[in-house]
Design an enzyme around this catalytic site. Structure first.
Site, PDB file in Angstrom:
ATOM      1  CG  ASP A 221      -2.021  -1.053   1.087  1.00  0.00           C
ATOM      2  OD1 ASP A 221      -1.775  -2.076   0.438  1.00  0.00           O
ATOM      3  OD2 ASP A 221      -3.107  -0.870   1.657  1.00  0.00           O
TER       4      ASP A 221
ATOM      5  CB  SER B 139      -8.781  -0.902   3.463  1.00  0.00           C
ATOM      6  OG  SER B 139      -8.403  -1.979   2.645  1.00  0.00           O
TER       7      SER B 139
END
EC number: 4.2.1.9
Length: 611
Positions: free
Chosen positions: A123, A517
């Site tokens: 990420d 997310s």
């Protein structure tokens, strides 16, 4: 003609000491004068997306030296957002992006490296390295570790696909037995690689293709597949070629800022909208654009979101398709090809292959080429073998998926929606905008009006959701979780997942100055700017206030009179815009991050006026 940066430490009698140290690293006499290329790895055993990268740096390094460069590897940190999720560890995730960018700058500039190969995957690592590449502006190639295979298990005599989010949702669902929950948990994440859906990691790796900074297939070829090895080898060869073109031929077109132009950022954002990517990509593209000194803002995102259709739905927006299916359908080159045919792509932007993106599409789009090698590459599929090893298998689909009417990737004519997969909303509660992933929102709640139920932290929201305080019709407001207020801008995957666990996924909205997310779906609106800690109106919302959400018209409003809002603002001015009664330990490092952080509409980068 640009001089090799490394000459600073390798040339002249005054650098005898530096050369002595270079020799101690293994350099030979004939290596001095060659480009020193930093292999920026991110191997760690903490993260499944990086656990297989240990040998990748040396794989690239060997190829660099084969073609005439000198390779020197170093490592950055890498945080696993899924493991850091739902507790204080998530405060460190976004700040790690900027720490990664700084650490790459420190290493590359301290040792005067001439170029970089960035081996990223998850990420914050790809965005951090991207920020560094655009800051340093030296020849750079990105190559990622690749996506995880989708999890699979048999329930009710049916084989279903799974990912991390399924394990979270079912684990918190009181109606799911312990045996079934454990079965899903054990099946959800079967291999090394970045989580199998279009979450933040895969979204960002796909966007590097659209920006022109990685090779075709980088975003979609599975971590376990033998074909991905060729991407690493090609990256090593290509970076030497870029060095020659820049340092020997004075060709500045190969530099990151020459490739990642305003038009390239438009292409990357258009791709994200078309594929229903993570909302985190908005944050990271805004930050990267500032490093590139490109004027790319929330206004550009709003402009693009109104015209770019949603051409692909991948987990978490549907469980039918995962990244392995995107690759079979032609990968990112196929989506960009559909955007190009729809007149929605800047096809003249350049890539690290020395082509325009249009020329690259012509070569790699399975709808345009009959090249058997290209079709074979995109037939690379999963093996279904649990492993932490890269390049383990060579399984292939019998055919590619070139069905643009009902397949994984659609043409504009048969798009999932003509309105795109991401939208920017604005209104009195978000004067500088907020972001929603429309690809994950059920059509029945594209317009929503409900009473606010306010939480001062993610932890309180989780307790409230699981404790039954949140009811159908509520707008769950989670504030003081922005870059400054958290500090660190936590992801809200647990609250959104638990709303689904409690059967409220299509009955509630969630609004936060935090972020989500890439695994989030539902009516989840994040990045509310200005954030509460910066004086944003989300900080004055009270339980019972009506909040109206209108995605088709890009509006979000707090239905409170201006007079009342003025009184509430004055009250918060006295209180210092801080959360009431929140118990949270914040380290010195996080306090420093929070002090300099801007709100999400600026990419949560440092406020330079404070320096």
């Amino acid at each position: 003609m640009p001089k090799l940066r490394s000459a600073t430490s390798t040339q002249g009698r005054n650098m005898a000491g530096a050369r002595a140290l270079w020799r101690a690293t293994g350099m030979k006499e004939n290596d001095f004068g060659k480009p020193i290329i930093a292999v920026v790895n991110s191997f760690t055993q903490f993260v499944p997306g990086h656990v297989h990268l240990k040998d990748m740096g040396q794989l690239v390094a060997t190829e660099i030296e084969k073609f005439g460069g000198v390779a020197k590897e170093f490592n950055t940190i890498a945080v696993d957002d899924g493991i850091a999720m739902g507790h204080g560890g998530m405060l460190y995730s976004l700040p790690s992006r900027d720490l990664i960018a700084d650490s790459v700058e420190y290493m590359v500039n301290a040792h005067c490296a001439d170029a970089m190969v960035c081996i990223s995957n998850c990420d914050k690592i790809t965005p951090g390295m991207l920020m560094a590449a655009l800051r340093l502006n030296i020849p750079t190639v990105f190559v990622s570790g690749g996506p995880m295979e989708a999890g699979k298990t048999k329930l009710s005599d049916q084989i279903i696909k799974l990912d991390l989010v399924d394990a979270m949702i079912q684990g918190a669902n009181p109606n799911v037995s312990d045996d079934v929950s454990e079965q899903i948990e054990r099946s959800a994440c079967p291999t090394c690689g970045s989580c199998s859906g279009m979450f933040t990691a895969n979204s960002m790796n796909c966007l590097t293709e659209a920006l022109g900074l990685s090779l075709p297939g980088n975003g979609s070829c599975l971590a376990t597949h033998a074909d991905r090895k060729q991407l690493f080898l090609a990256a090593g060869k290509q970076i030497v070629e870029l060095c020659k073109r820049y340092y020997e031929q004075d060709d500045t077109s190969v530099l990151p800022r020459s490739i990642a132009t305003k038009e390239a950022f438009d292409n990357a954002m258009s791709l994200d909208i078309a594929m229903g990517g993570s909302t985190n990509t908005v944050l990271h593209l805004l930050a990267a654009a500032q490093e590139a000194e490109v004027n790319f803002t929330m206004a550009d995102i709003d402009r693009l979101s109104r015209v770019v259709p949603c051409l692909s739905k991948v987990a978490p927006n549907t469980q039918k398709y995962h990244m392995e299916d995107v690759h079979r359908a032609g990968g990112i080159m196929a989506i960009l090809g559909e955007l190009d045919r729809a007149g929605l792509l800047n096809s003249q932007t350049r890539t690290i292959l020395g082509m325009s993106i249009g020329e690259q599409i012509a070569k790699y789009d399975i709808k345009l080429t009959q090249d058997k090698a290209i079709h074979k590459f995109f037939r690379a599929g999963p093996a279904g073998i649990r492993t932490t090893q890269a390049f383990l298998q060579d399984c292939r689909w019998d055919t590619v998926d070139d069905d643009r009417e009902n397949g994984c990737i659609r043409s504009k004519e048969f798009a999932y929606s003509q309105d795109g997969g991401l939208a920017m909303l604005s209104g009195n509660i978000a004067l500088d905008g907020c972001i929603v992933k429309t690809a994950g929102v059920d059509e029945s709640i594209l317009k929503f009006s409900g009473k606010a139920i306010v939480f001062e932290s993610q932890e309180d929201a989780v307790s409230g959701i699981l404790g039954g305080k949140v009811q159908a019709g509520h707008v769950v407001v989670i504030r003081y979780e922005g870059p400054k207020g958290g500090p660190g801008m936590q992801e809200m995957l647990y609250p959104t997942s638990y709303l689904k666990s409690m059967g409220l996924g299509k009955a509630c909205a969630l609004l936060t100055d935090g972020r989500f997310s890439g695994g989030t779906s539902g009516l989840s609106i994040g990045h509310c700017s200005p954030e509460a800690a910066a004086g944003g109106l989300i900080g004055v919302v009270k339980d019972g206030d009506i909040i109206e959400i209108d995605i088709p018209n890009r509006r979000i409003e707090l239905m409170v009179s201006e007079e009342e809002l003025a009184e509430r603002r004055a009250e918060q001015d006295k209180l210092g815009w801080k959360p009431a009664n929140r118990q949270r330990e914040v380290s010195f490092a996080l306090k420093v991050y929070g002090y300099f952080a801007t709100s999400a509409d600026k990419g949560a980068v440092r406020d330079k006026t404070k320096i």
